[in-house]
Scaffold this motif. Structure first.
Motif, PDB file in Angstrom:
ATOM      1  N   PHE A 147       0.831  -1.203   0.000  1.00 19.14           N
ATOM      2  CA  PHE A 147       0.000   0.000   0.000  1.00 19.14           C
ATOM      3  C   PHE A 147       0.867   1.256   0.000  1.00 19.14           C
ATOM      4  O   PHE A 147       0.542   2.249  -0.656  1.00 19.14           O
ATOM      5  CB  PHE A 147      -0.923  -0.003   1.223  1.00 19.14           C
ATOM      6  CG  PHE A 147      -2.019  -1.031   1.145  1.00 19.14           C
ATOM      7  CD1 PHE A 147      -2.503  -1.474  -0.075  1.00 19.14           C
ATOM      8  CD2 PHE A 147      -2.565  -1.570   2.302  1.00 19.14           C
ATOM      9  CE1 PHE A 147      -3.506  -2.419  -0.154  1.00 19.14           C
ATOM     10  CE2 PHE A 147      -3.572  -2.523   2.239  1.00 19.14           C
ATOM     11  CZ  PHE A 147      -4.033  -2.943   1.008  1.00 19.14           C
ATOM     12  N   TRP A 148       1.947   1.231   0.744  1.00 23.08           N
ATOM     13  CA  TRP A 148       2.850   2.387   0.793  1.00 23.08           C
ATOM     14  C   TRP A 148       3.493   2.621  -0.564  1.00 23.08           C
ATOM     15  O   TRP A 148       3.585   3.758  -1.035  1.00 23.08           O
ATOM     16  CB  TRP A 148       3.918   2.141   1.863  1.00 23.08           C
ATOM     17  CG  TRP A 148       4.933   3.244   1.962  1.00 23.08           C
ATOM     18  CD1 TRP A 148       4.803   4.420   2.626  1.00 23.08           C
ATOM     19  CD2 TRP A 148       6.232   3.261   1.356  1.00 23.08           C
ATOM     20  NE1 TRP A 148       5.939   5.180   2.486  1.00 23.08           N
ATOM     21  CE2 TRP A 148       6.838   4.484   1.704  1.00 23.08           C
ATOM     22  CE3 TRP A 148       6.939   2.364   0.557  1.00 23.08           C
ATOM     23  CZ2 TRP A 148       8.114   4.838   1.282  1.00 23.08           C
ATOM     24  CZ3 TRP A 148       8.210   2.701   0.139  1.00 23.08           C
ATOM     25  CH2 TRP A 148       8.788   3.921   0.495  1.00 23.08           C
ATOM     26  N   VAL A 149       3.955   1.543  -1.230  1.00 20.01           N
ATOM     27  CA  VAL A 149       4.550   1.674  -2.561  1.00 20.01           C
ATOM     28  C   VAL A 149       3.533   2.242  -3.540  1.00 20.01           C
ATOM     29  O   VAL A 149       3.841   3.129  -4.360  1.00 20.01           O
ATOM     30  CB  VAL A 149       5.076   0.312  -3.045  1.00 20.01           C
ATOM     31  CG1 VAL A 149       5.463   0.368  -4.526  1.00 20.01           C
ATOM     32  CG2 VAL A 149       6.269  -0.134  -2.210  1.00 20.01           C
ATOM     33  N   ALA A 150       2.296   1.755  -3.473  1.00 17.31           N
ATOM     34  CA  ALA A 150       1.266   2.233  -4.395  1.00 17.31           C
ATOM     35  C   ALA A 150       0.999   3.723  -4.183  1.00 17.31           C
ATOM     36  O   ALA A 150       0.796   4.472  -5.148  1.00 17.31           O
ATOM     37  CB  ALA A 150      -0.017   1.428  -4.198  1.00 17.31           C
ATOM     38  N   TYR A 193      -4.364   2.283  -7.424  1.00 16.31           N
ATOM     39  CA  TYR A 193      -3.802   2.933  -8.616  1.00 16.31           C
ATOM     40  C   TYR A 193      -4.902   3.547  -9.478  1.00 16.31           C
ATOM     41  O   TYR A 193      -4.760   4.640 -10.021  1.00 16.31           O
ATOM     42  CB  TYR A 193      -2.996   1.921  -9.432  1.00 16.31           C
ATOM     43  CG  TYR A 193      -1.611   1.685  -8.898  1.00 16.31           C
ATOM     44  CD1 TYR A 193      -0.767   2.741  -8.573  1.00 16.31           C
ATOM     45  CD2 TYR A 193      -1.135   0.386  -8.730  1.00 16.31           C
ATOM     46  CE1 TYR A 193       0.503   2.518  -8.093  1.00 16.31           C
ATOM     47  CE2 TYR A 193       0.143   0.154  -8.245  1.00 16.31           C
ATOM     48  CZ  TYR A 193       0.951   1.224  -7.922  1.00 16.31           C
ATOM     49  OH  TYR A 193       2.219   1.008  -7.446  1.00 16.31           O
ATOM     50  N   TRP A 194      -6.007   2.851  -9.611  1.00 17.14           N
ATOM     51  CA  TRP A 194      -7.114   3.351 -10.434  1.00 17.14           C
ATOM     52  C   TRP A 194      -7.703   4.628  -9.826  1.00 17.14           C
ATOM     53  O   TRP A 194      -7.975   5.598 -10.542  1.00 17.14           O
ATOM     54  CB  TRP A 194      -8.175   2.270 -10.553  1.00 17.14           C
ATOM     55  CG  TRP A 194      -9.396   2.704 -11.320  1.00 17.14           C
ATOM     56  CD1 TRP A 194      -9.511   2.888 -12.658  1.00 17.14           C
ATOM     57  CD2 TRP A 194     -10.672   3.017 -10.745  1.00 17.14           C
ATOM     58  NE1 TRP A 194     -10.775   3.286 -12.980  1.00 17.14           N
ATOM     59  CE2 TRP A 194     -11.520   3.385 -11.824  1.00 17.14           C
ATOM     60  CE3 TRP A 194     -11.180   3.013  -9.454  1.00 17.14           C
ATOM     61  CZ2 TRP A 194     -12.846   3.762 -11.625  1.00 17.14           C
ATOM     62  CZ3 TRP A 194     -12.494   3.380  -9.272  1.00 17.14           C
ATOM     63  CH2 TRP A 194     -13.313   3.745 -10.341  1.00 17.14           C
ATOM     64  N   GLY A 238       6.057   2.518 -13.319  1.00 12.66           N
ATOM     65  CA  GLY A 238       6.247   1.981 -11.970  1.00 12.66           C
ATOM     66  C   GLY A 238       5.022   1.222 -11.486  1.00 12.66           C
ATOM     67  O   GLY A 238       5.134   0.178 -10.853  1.00 12.66           O
ATOM     68  N   ALA A 239       3.842   1.775 -11.794  1.00 11.67           N
ATOM     69  CA  ALA A 239       2.615   1.090 -11.393  1.00 11.67           C
ATOM     70  C   ALA A 239       2.484  -0.239 -12.134  1.00 11.67           C
ATOM     71  O   ALA A 239       2.076  -1.257 -11.549  1.00 11.67           O
ATOM     72  CB  ALA A 239       1.416   1.980 -11.681  1.00 11.67           C
ATOM     73  N   LYS A 240       2.837  -0.243 -13.415  1.00 10.33           N
ATOM     74  CA  LYS A 240       2.763  -1.487 -14.180  1.00 10.33           C
ATOM     75  C   LYS A 240       3.726  -2.534 -13.620  1.00 10.33           C
ATOM     76  O   LYS A 240       3.382  -3.723 -13.498  1.00 10.33           O
ATOM     77  CB  LYS A 240       3.090  -1.215 -15.649  1.00 10.33           C
ATOM     78  CG  LYS A 240       2.017  -0.433 -16.393  1.00 10.33           C
ATOM     79  CD  LYS A 240       2.368  -0.327 -17.871  1.00 10.33           C
ATOM     80  CE  LYS A 240       1.260   0.368 -18.657  1.00 10.33           C
ATOM     81  NZ  LYS A 240       1.574   0.438 -20.096  1.00 10.33           N
ATOM     82  N   ILE A 241       4.941  -2.092 -13.269  1.00 15.19           N
ATOM     83  CA  ILE A 241       5.917  -3.036 -12.717  1.00 15.19           C
ATOM     84  C   ILE A 241       5.410  -3.604 -11.393  1.00 15.19           C
ATOM     85  O   ILE A 241       5.517  -4.807 -11.125  1.00 15.19           O
ATOM     86  CB  ILE A 241       7.276  -2.338 -12.534  1.00 15.19           C
ATOM     87  CG1 ILE A 241       7.879  -1.989 -13.910  1.00 15.19           C
ATOM     88  CG2 ILE A 241       8.226  -3.218 -11.730  1.00 15.19           C
ATOM     89  CD1 ILE A 241       9.156  -1.205 -13.831  1.00 15.19           C
ATOM     90  N   GLY A 255       0.564 -13.467 -20.917  1.00 16.62           N
ATOM     91  CA  GLY A 255      -0.245 -12.363 -20.407  1.00 16.62           C
ATOM     92  C   GLY A 255       0.593 -11.128 -20.152  1.00 16.62           C
ATOM     93  O   GLY A 255       0.171  -9.997 -20.447  1.00 16.62           O
ATOM     94  N   LEU A 256       1.784 -11.320 -19.589  1.00 21.89           N
ATOM     95  CA  LEU A 256       2.674 -10.169 -19.367  1.00 21.89           C
ATOM     96  C   LEU A 256       3.125  -9.562 -20.689  1.00 21.89           C
ATOM     97  O   LEU A 256       3.201  -8.330 -20.829  1.00 21.89           O
ATOM     98  CB  LEU A 256       3.884 -10.620 -18.543  1.00 21.89           C
ATOM     99  CG  LEU A 256       3.609 -10.999 -17.081  1.00 21.89           C
ATOM    100  CD1 LEU A 256       4.872 -11.483 -16.417  1.00 21.89           C
ATOM    101  CD2 LEU A 256       3.053  -9.786 -16.337  1.00 21.89           C
ATOM    102  N   LEU A 257       3.423 -10.436 -21.667  1.00 17.61           N
ATOM    103  CA  LEU A 257       3.794  -9.914 -22.991  1.00 17.61           C
ATOM    104  C   LEU A 257       2.640  -9.126 -23.605  1.00 17.61           C
ATOM    105  O   LEU A 257       2.847  -8.077 -24.243  1.00 17.61           O
ATOM    106  CB  LEU A 257       4.199 -11.070 -23.914  1.00 17.61           C
ATOM    107  CG  LEU A 257       5.485 -11.812 -23.528  1.00 17.61           C
ATOM    108  CD1 LEU A 257       5.702 -13.009 -24.455  1.00 17.61           C
ATOM    109  CD2 LEU A 257       6.682 -10.867 -23.578  1.00 17.61           C
TER     110      LEU A 257
END
Length: 879
Positions: free
Chosen positions: A74-77, A188-189, A205-208, A271-273
């Motif tokens: 949560f902190w990273v987000a 994130y949304w 960063g959010a995607k990673i 899926g990641l690709l």
């Protein structure tokens, strides 16, 4: 007046604090104090703190770990807020400052929200660990057993110690990963839509971050698939033929699990690709792998495929197809129930036993045949030896003592306190807790004696009279099998207890057991604990008094070691200084691979299991209440893990006093259960196991199973040394003739000393000669005109004939049957041993003594042999 506005709030705060203090005191601190004092009185304070700290650290550590995981993500987000602002914000200084203030408020405010959310989620995820913290303890202190399963080749300790906790960890980590992924995605949304003029694309960063979370979900799902392989070891679809994986599971379901792993990983990679490709162009591989995974995932739900394999491949060739898997089940079950080292002796039977009887030259061999059943003796003990209304006998135990020149089997029972039979007016607080506090002495009788004479006593009366020297210095029993309430001793009242030398002297408690009550503070706490103010106000309780609690030995042991499972039959031992109780304890598990689960409720409780060891012998001091644990099976991986976790609790068997070692025995419940399993699993070849043609069952008479019974006998193993064994006869399934006699012993036949070495010998009878079972012998008894006429005569005049337990013994090349005959009064219900029926082959005789019956049988066999040789008639054959 202004101050009055805060008065309701102040009163509410005070009441809230008072409620919290009350709840904490009653449900946490009060129990904690009493438990601590109780363990101190048992000299087990280190064990108490260890157990408490293990539970606190394991439960608290898991909660903290999950809290940090949730909090970190949560902190990273929240840190990514504002990393992708619109271009006009970056060029306009005023807008940039306003945006920064908004971002700071959002991030600092969100911390106040996701901190309690992280804690709540952590507690919710960790709840299963609170219930199974002991499984985690075993995992950390477990070591390899050296034995491996035959399917996957893993050490058995993996299944007993690691696999259960892996299942729990995988489930909770997967749940946590999914919750975090959903929560962080929503965060994130929200950040994305609440900031005006954001770019359409999420920040890299959010995607990673989300990709990492997806990776964890994939990892834990794959781990779940890997653990599913071991679930096949506990398959029950092939019962009642065998338990565990079969042809279908290993050749169809196991490959599907591996295929599921590969296709799921392929879905994750493609899926990641797809997510990271420009404009999501990589669609084809993702949809193909997804379709493949869904197909593989759906296949196990299609019952027609394994049913077809079973129908067209397995069923036409069941033994050939399932042979290795039946062998897995056989080997695993024999190992799990400690049946691998059973010694099987093919016993030759001689129907004409004249020569065998002649070799039975010493009466010592027969003096211990138990013609008195404990089920009948309990009535005699209660009628003749309770003596006072506040005493009671709850059960009769079997043991052996060196008396009158050699080891003799005896029945004995503790005379325990029980005020239930006193008048209602006597059920006062003082009588219950201060006066009638303990039992006094025990009674003992020989298991073998001649019929038609009064019951012989080895130990009797309140003065412990014993004509054979069976005495003890301190006969008081403060801890036993009864439903005991707490007692406070010594006190200023006269307590119940009779000195052997002077019955008028009443003695006070001088033992080391019990919780001291040296202060008013402890008296007050005990009054709160038992919700009994009389403890605090009683002037009969002094600073020398002690509080005796948890005095039922089963309750006492369960309070100390709830992870052990107890045998239903603790037994009394008469030592020189005092009485002791010996309790057999088991370690159980339901995780032994491919082992048949126990079908019946052999032990107290409803825990399913397919692995058992009699790993601990527990000794409880009947006077002080001290509890000592001795490891009886050092090969057991479970008890070894507990011993490493609690080094101050368990002792080696060699540390048990020799006086008590002489009274160890093979547990009745364990032997019954082992024989129940061995009745089928003695057929160790898969072909024979599949046919079930040699399956056994417990011998049956009068519609009831013949349960295992104790017998003291010299079987010729150790230079005329008598063994205290447990005997169990079995017949073919749905037949009455005898197939085998199992003998469970604890004698070390190599050293022939007192060292404890349990083992089972099975005397298996060949098929060419029929050996009568107890039902067939009883039919011969009922057909005998002399015996039948005598029974008819006795069944008159207010009495009835009852047949006791039939004793069946392998004696040389002969099987000896001994049937006690009791005459029970319909009014007093005190049984009287009137006759002993002895049978060998198809001959039965009834006499007052064993030797008289054997001499008659010997003459009968000599006469039959003579007639056979002289007249040409055939020798006796089995019916």
């Amino acid at each position: 007046m202004r101050n009055l506005k805060f008065l309701p709030a102040l009163i509410g705060a005070i009441l809230g604090i008072a409620v919290i203090i009350y709840v904490a005191f009653y449900f946490i601190f009060l129990d904690l104090f009493v438990d601590l004092w109780w363990f101190q009185s048992l000299k087990q304070e280190p064990y108490f703190w260890l157990r408490l700290l293990y539970r606190f650290f394991l439960s608290g550590g898991v909660t903290l770990a999950f809290f940090l995981i949730f909090f970190f993500h949560f902190w990273v987000a929240s840190r990514y807020l504002g990393l992708n602002p619109p271009d006009e914000i970056l060029t306009d200084l005023d807008k940039r400052r306003r945006f920064q203030r908004f971002a700071d408020v959002f991030m600092s405010g969100s911390a106040k929200v996701y901190t309690p959310i992280s804690l709540i989620l952590a507690v919710f995820i960790a709840i299963p660990f609170y219930r199974q913290w002991e499984s985690a303890l075993l995992y950390f202190f477990g070591q390899p057993s050296g034995a491996t399963d035959t399917v996957y080749g893993n050490d058995i300790s993996f299944y007993l110690l690691s696999y259960p906790i892996y299942l729990l960890i995988q489930k909770e980590l997967l749940t946590a990963a999914i919750v975090i992924f959903i929560a962080v995605g929503i965060l994130y949304w929200l950040e994305h839509i609440f900031i005006p003029n954001q770019n359409k694309e999420y920040h890299i960063g959010a995607k990673i971050h989300l990709t990492v979370l997806i990776g964890f979900v994939v990892l834990f799902v794959v781990w779940g698939f890997m653990l599913d392989r071991f679930a096949l070891l506990y398959n029950h679809s092939h019962e009642p033929v065998f338990f565990g994986p079969g042809f279908v599971e290993i050749n169809y379901k196991l490959p599907l699990i591996w295929l599921g792993i590969f296709t799921f990983v392929a879905v994750a990679i493609t899926g990641l690709l797809f997510i990271f490709s420009k404009e999501h162009r990589v669609k084809g591989p993702f949809f193909i792998s997804s379709a493949a995974f869904l197909f593989v995932w759906f296949l196990p739900n299609v019952d027609s495929i394994p049913a077809a394999i079973q129908k067209y491949i397995v069923n036409p060739n069941p033994v050939k197809a399932e042979k290795p898997f039946m062998q897995h089940n056989i080997d695993a079950t024999l190992n799990a129930y400690d049946l691998r080292n059973i010694k099987i002796v093919d016993q030759r039977i001689n129907l004409n036993a004249a020569e065998d009887i002649a070799t039975w030259s010493t009466q010592k061999r027969f003096e211990n045949i138990p013609v008195w059943d404990r089920e009948y003796l309990i009535n005699s003990y209660q009628q003749l030896q309770e003596i006072r209304p506040y005493y009671a006998f709850f059960s009769v135990d079997e043991d052996r003592y060196f008396l009158l020149g050699h080891t003799r089997q005896v029945n004995l029972a503790a005379r325990e306190v029980n005020i239930g039979k006193l008048p209602e007016a006597a059920h006062t607080w003082e009588n219950t807790h201060l006066r009638y506090t303990h039992g006094s002495g025990a009674v003992a009788t020989p298991a073998a004696q001649d019929a038609d004479i009064p019951l012989v006593w080895y130990l009797r009366d309140l003065n412990l009279y014993s004509p054979v020297g069976l005495t003890t210095k301190n006969p008081d029993i403060y801890y036993g099998e009864g439903s005991y309430d707490y007692a406070v001793v010594p006190n200023t009242l006269n307590v119940v207890g009779l000195e052997p030398a002077d019955p008028s002297i009443e003695r006070q408690y001088t033992g080391e057991g019990g919780i001291p009550i040296p202060s008013w503070f402890r008296k007050a706490l005990f009054a709160f604990y038992f919700k009994d103010e009389k403890i605090f106000f009683s002037i009969s309780i002094t600073d020398k008094s002690k509080m005796l609690i948890r005095r039922n030995i089963t309750e006492r042991i369960n309070a100390m070691t709830p992870f052990l499972h107890l045998d239903k039959d603790p037994y009394l031992v008469v030592a020189k200084d005092r009485f002791y109780w010996i309790q057999d304890a088991y370690t159980l598990s339901k995780w032994y691979p491919a082992s048949k689960p126990a079908a019946d409720e052999y032990l107290e409780g409803d825990q399913p299991f397919n692995y058992i060891r009699n790993s601990v012998k527990i000794v409880v001091d009947a006077y002080d209440g001290a509890v000592d644990y001795y490891i009886a099976d050092p090969s057991d991986v479970l008890i070894n893990a507990y011993a490493r976790a609690y080094p101050s609790l368990f002792k080696n068997m060699e540390e048990m006093p020799l006086e008590l070692q002489k009274h160890l025995r093979y547990p009745r419940d364990l032997y019954y259960m082992q024989m129940k399993v061995f009745a089928k699993y003695h057929q160790t070849r898969p072909e024979l196991f599949y046919e079930q043609a040699e399956t056994w069952q417990f011998a049956n008479v009068r519609g009831e199973e013949v349960k295992p019974y104790y017998q003291t006998m010299d079987f010729g193993n150790c230079n005329d040394k008598e063994e205290f064994v447990m005997i169990n006869p079995m017949t073919p399934i749905n037949r009455d003739n005898l197939s085998m006699i199992g003998v469970a012993s604890i004698l070390n036949k190599e050293a022939c000393g007192n060292s404890y070495k349990p083992g089972i010998t099975v005397y298996r009878f060949r098929k060419e000669v029929q050996v009568n079972g107890p039902a067939q012998v009883e039919a011969l008894i009922n057909q005998d005109p002399e015996i039948s006429a005598q029974f008819t005569l006795w069944n008159q005049g207010g009495s009835r004939v009852e047949l006791g337990r039939m004793v069946i013994l392998p004696m040389g090349n002969t099987v000896l049957y001994v049937q006690p005959v009791y005459l029970v009064s319909t009014k007093v219900k005190i049984p009287e041993l009137r006759r002993v029926i002895v049978s060998i082959g198809n001959e039965v005789v009834m006499e007052k003594t064993l030797w008289a019956a054997l001499n008659r049988l010997k003459q009968t066999f000599i006469k039959e042999a003579s007639e056979s040789n002289g007249s040409g008639t055939a020798a006796p054959t089995a019916q």
